[in-house]
Design a protein around this motif. Structure first.
Motif, short mmCIF file in Angstrom:
data_model
loop_
_atom_site.label_atom_id
_atom_site.label_comp_id
_atom_site.label_asym_id
_atom_site.label_seq_id
_atom_site.Cartn_x
_atom_site.Cartn_y
_atom_site.Cartn_z
N VAL A 276 30.05 -103.15 -5.16
CA VAL A 276 30.46 -102.80 -3.79
C VAL A 276 31.72 -103.57 -3.36
N GLY A 277 31.90 -104.79 -3.96
CA GLY A 277 33.05 -105.62 -3.56
C GLY A 277 34.39 -105.02 -3.96
N SER A 278 34.36 -104.06 -4.89
CA SER A 278 35.64 -103.49 -5.34
C SER A 278 35.98 -102.19 -4.62
N ARG A 279 35.11 -101.77 -3.68
CA ARG A 279 35.39 -100.50 -2.99
C ARG A 279 36.41 -100.69 -1.87
N HIS A 280 37.00 -99.56 -1.45
CA HIS A 280 38.04 -99.63 -0.43
C HIS A 280 37.50 -99.60 0.99
N LEU A 291 36.24 -109.36 3.82
CA LEU A 291 35.02 -110.18 3.88
C LEU A 291 34.34 -110.02 5.24
N GLU A 292 35.13 -110.08 6.32
CA GLU A 292 34.53 -110.02 7.66
C GLU A 292 33.94 -108.63 7.96
N ASP A 293 34.46 -107.59 7.27
CA ASP A 293 33.89 -106.26 7.47
C ASP A 293 32.45 -106.20 6.96
N PHE A 294 32.17 -106.94 5.85
CA PHE A 294 30.81 -106.96 5.32
C PHE A 294 29.85 -107.54 6.34
N PHE A 313 21.10 -106.45 11.01
CA PHE A 313 20.58 -107.80 10.71
C PHE A 313 21.25 -108.80 11.64
N ASP A 314 21.23 -108.47 12.97
CA ASP A 314 21.94 -109.33 13.92
C ASP A 314 21.14 -110.58 14.28
N HIS A 315 19.92 -110.70 13.72
CA HIS A 315 19.14 -111.91 13.95
C HIS A 315 19.59 -113.04 13.03
N LEU A 316 20.37 -112.72 12.02
CA LEU A 316 20.81 -113.76 11.08
C LEU A 316 21.93 -114.60 11.71
N PRO A 317 21.89 -115.92 11.51
CA PRO A 317 23.00 -116.75 12.01
C PRO A 317 24.30 -116.39 11.27
N GLN A 318 25.42 -116.66 11.93
CA GLN A 318 26.72 -116.26 11.38
C GLN A 318 26.96 -116.83 9.98
N GLU A 319 26.50 -118.11 9.73
CA GLU A 319 26.78 -118.67 8.41
C GLU A 319 26.00 -117.92 7.30
N GLU A 320 24.82 -117.40 7.66
CA GLU A 320 24.08 -116.62 6.66
C GLU A 320 24.74 -115.26 6.44
N LEU A 321 25.25 -114.66 7.54
CA LEU A 321 25.97 -113.39 7.39
C LEU A 321 27.20 -113.58 6.52
N THR A 322 27.89 -114.69 6.71
CA THR A 322 29.10 -114.97 5.94
C THR A 322 28.76 -115.17 4.46
N ALA A 323 27.63 -115.85 4.20
CA ALA A 323 27.22 -116.06 2.80
C ALA A 323 26.85 -114.73 2.14
N LEU A 324 26.11 -113.88 2.90
CA LEU A 324 25.77 -112.54 2.39
C LEU A 324 27.05 -111.76 2.07
N ALA A 325 28.01 -111.83 3.00
CA ALA A 325 29.28 -111.12 2.81
C ALA A 325 29.98 -111.63 1.55
N ALA A 326 29.92 -112.96 1.33
CA ALA A 326 30.59 -113.54 0.15
C ALA A 326 29.94 -113.02 -1.13
N TYR A 327 28.59 -112.95 -1.12
CA TYR A 327 27.89 -112.45 -2.31
C TYR A 327 28.28 -111.01 -2.60
#
Ligand code: CUA
Length: 332
Positions: A276-280, A291-294, A313-327
């Motif tokens: 998914v990370g390689s899609r447009h 990254l922030e779009d994820f 998944f708006d219950h997740l704290p921002q740092e967890e969302l950012t980690a998910l986005a990074a993965y």
């Protein structure tokens, strides 16, 4: 300024804006009038000829009307009047429209014509696209994006999961409906490398307008390399944030709906995320793929795409969302 002059100026401005808007629709990566493939070229030619013929006919008829009502208004014999009705009102349109129809049918692209080998199956979902590339080694599964080699005719095999959708890449060709339980075919060839935009063209529910996809037409060598990479399983997380993101992905049960090949995540409900990370784009053309779009997508799915099956998944704290986005962004 008098009210009448002001009104006429406002009218001129509105007319000019409309003309500009219409002209702007003639080009770009989602325009049937800016063809990048053989079939779209045929359709654009057909459009131009039909519109020109209709415009000429319209001018002739209005000229005739103007002539008989303003230039030379006089009584005509019943014989001449009947001749005009039968000749100009019945025979001429029959011949002209018949000729245009015969010509149009003779050049209409054949959506069933055999391709050069590559078969891509696309299934309409609400509101995204399940994509499978047929290869001798088995299907390569992807979603919400199509890549195809330039200069090769590709066979698309289309169907739908629940409701009728319509598969349309305006820059490459005409649209084709996708039905649940019935297979339809479309044959397309891209002649210019580039990224085009496809769009569902059949109302299919609340987020029909948000059901889009990107199409990348690539040079054949680049396409072969891409397909080989797409067929490979996902690589392991690279770095701390990605590893934490992977743990959150597992903890939140994301793998129940999404497959990431090469991992324990095997869900089949939602889009395959192996690369998914390689899609447009994300969310079937809803957002970009930064990254922030994820993290925006994961936290606000239902705001961005009303009626979507994936919960926010708006219950997740921002740092967890950012980690998910990074993965996810790391899944190249
Ligand atoms: Cu799918 Cu409209």
């Amino acid at each position: 300024m008098t009210a009448r002059r002001w009104k006429s100026k406002a009218g001129t401005r509105a007319g000019a804006s409309c003309a500009l808007l219409l002209l702007a629709a003639c080009s770009g990566r989602q325009s049937a009038l800016d063809p990048a493939g053989e079939d779209a070229e045929t359709l654009a030619l057909m459009f131009t000829v039909m519109v020109t013929a209709a415009a000429i006919l319209w001018l002739c008829l209005n000229g005739l009307f103007f002539y008989v009502t303003r230039v030379s208004p006089r009584r005509m014999s019943r014989k001449l009047a009947n001749g005009l009705v039968i000749g100009g009102g019945i025979l001429m349109p029959l011949v002209l429209i018949g000729a245009l129809l015969a010509w149009g049918l003779s050049i209409l692209p054949d959506h069933d014509q055999p391709g050069d080998g590559l078969v891509i199956r696309v299934q309409g979902e609400q509101w995204w696209w399940r994509v499978a590339y047929e290869t001798p080694e088995g299907d390569v599964i992807s979603a919400n994006e199509i890549r195809m080699p330039v200069g090769e005719r590709v066979s698309f095999v289309l169907d739908s999961h629940r409701v009728i959708h319509s598969f349309w890449i305006p820059s490459l060709g005409g649209k084709m409906d996708m039905f649940p339980g019935r297979q339809t075919n479309l044959s397309l060839r891209a002649d210019e490398a580039g990224i085009y935009r496809g769009q569902c063209a059949e109302f299919c529910g609340a987020s029909h307008a948000w059901m889009a996809f990107e199409v990348e037409a690539m040079e054949p060598d680049a396409f072969d390399a891409w397909l080989a990479a797409e067929a490979a399983p996902a690589g392991p997380p690279d770095g701390g944030a990605e590893a934490i993101g992977r743990q959150i992905f597992a903890r939140e049960g994301c793998g129940g709906c999404h497959e990431i090949r090469g991992t324990e995540f095997q869900g089949q409900v939602g889009p395959d995320l192996t690369h998914v990370g390689s899609r447009h784009s994300l969310g079937a053309g809803r957002l970009g793929a930064r990254l922030e779009d994820f993290s925006t997508w994961i936290a606000h799915t239902d705001d961005l795409k009303p009626g979507v099956e994936m919960p926010p998944f708006d219950h997740l704290p921002q740092e967890e969302l950012t980690a998910l986005a990074a993965y996810l962004k790391g899944l190249q």
